[in-house]
Write a protein that holds these residues in place. Structure first.
Motif, short mmCIF file in Angstrom:
data_model
loop_
_atom_site.label_atom_id
_atom_site.label_comp_id
_atom_site.label_asym_id
_atom_site.label_seq_id
_atom_site.Cartn_x
_atom_site.Cartn_y
_atom_site.Cartn_z
N GLN A 118 -6.39 4.24 -5.44
CA GLN A 118 -7.42 3.23 -5.17
C GLN A 118 -6.79 1.89 -4.82
O GLN A 118 -7.25 1.20 -3.90
CB GLN A 118 -8.35 3.08 -6.37
CG GLN A 118 -9.48 2.11 -6.14
CD GLN A 118 -10.40 2.55 -5.01
OE1 GLN A 118 -10.81 3.70 -4.96
NE2 GLN A 118 -10.70 1.65 -4.10
N THR A 119 -5.73 1.52 -5.50
CA THR A 119 -5.07 0.25 -5.21
C THR A 119 -4.38 0.29 -3.85
O THR A 119 -4.38 -0.71 -3.12
CB THR A 119 -4.05 -0.09 -6.31
OG1 THR A 119 -4.72 -0.01 -7.58
CG2 THR A 119 -3.49 -1.47 -6.13
N GLY A 147 0.82 -1.21 0.00
CA GLY A 147 0.00 0.00 0.00
C GLY A 147 0.85 1.25 0.00
O GLY A 147 0.53 2.22 -0.69
N ILE A 158 -7.11 -1.87 3.13
CA ILE A 158 -8.35 -2.51 3.58
C ILE A 158 -8.13 -4.01 3.76
O ILE A 158 -8.59 -4.60 4.74
CB ILE A 158 -9.50 -2.21 2.59
CG1 ILE A 158 -9.90 -0.74 2.68
CG2 ILE A 158 -10.70 -3.11 2.85
CD1 ILE A 158 -10.83 -0.28 1.58
N ALA A 159 -7.42 -4.62 2.83
CA ALA A 159 -7.11 -6.05 2.97
C ALA A 159 -6.24 -6.31 4.20
O ALA A 159 -6.39 -7.33 4.87
CB ALA A 159 -6.42 -6.56 1.71
N TYR A 185 -5.48 2.04 -1.26
CA TYR A 185 -6.58 1.88 -0.30
C TYR A 185 -7.03 0.42 -0.22
O TYR A 185 -7.33 -0.08 0.85
CB TYR A 185 -7.76 2.77 -0.66
CG TYR A 185 -7.52 4.24 -0.41
CD1 TYR A 185 -6.62 4.68 0.55
CD2 TYR A 185 -8.19 5.20 -1.16
CE1 TYR A 185 -6.40 6.02 0.77
CE2 TYR A 185 -7.98 6.54 -0.93
CZ TYR A 185 -7.09 6.95 0.03
OH TYR A 185 -6.89 8.28 0.25
N ASN A 186 -7.08 -0.26 -1.36
CA ASN A 186 -7.48 -1.66 -1.37
C ASN A 186 -6.50 -2.52 -0.58
O ASN A 186 -6.90 -3.43 0.14
CB ASN A 186 -7.59 -2.18 -2.80
CG ASN A 186 -8.77 -1.61 -3.54
OD1 ASN A 186 -9.69 -1.05 -2.94
ND2 ASN A 186 -8.77 -1.73 -4.85
N CYS A 187 -5.21 -2.24 -0.71
CA CYS A 187 -4.20 -2.99 0.05
C CYS A 187 -4.38 -2.76 1.54
O CYS A 187 -4.29 -3.69 2.34
CB CYS A 187 -2.79 -2.58 -0.38
SG CYS A 187 -2.29 -3.23 -1.97
#
Length: 97
Positions: A64-65, A27, A71-72, A67-69
């Motif tokens: 966005q990627t 991230g 969140i995971a 943030y996705n990392c």
């Protein structure tokens, strides 16, 4: 409440710890827009006719990627807590016997 055994809970602890470290670092790399990860971001090619549109789409994709990392990584923290609880329950159960 005991859900899983000691080996599975220890495996969950190890995998969750590694997942948290890896996803937080990934991230950060996406957040600083690492060029090495450019192939992994989503850019809509139909909306990027001008170079400025491409740059703004790439920045949105990186953010966005990232943030996705993160969140995971939060999901892995949840898994770490559950695995830690199960490891604690199993260690208490084996010490009282």
């Amino acid at each position: 409440m005991k859900i899983c055994g000691p080996k599975l809970s220890l495996c969950g602890l190890i995998i969750s710890t590694w997942g948290i470290i890896q996803l937080i670092l990934m991230g950060i790399c996406y957040y600083v827009q690492s060029v090495a990860l450019a192939e992994d971001i989503f850019i809509d090619e139909t909306e990027t006719k001008a170079i400025n549109d491409f740059y703004s789409a790439a920045e949105r994709g990186y953010l966005q990627t990232a943030y996705n990392c993160w969140i995971a990584a939060l999901f892995y923290i949840f898994t770490l807590v559950i695995s830690g609880h199960q490891f604690y329950v199993n260690s208490r159960a084996s010490s009282t016997m």
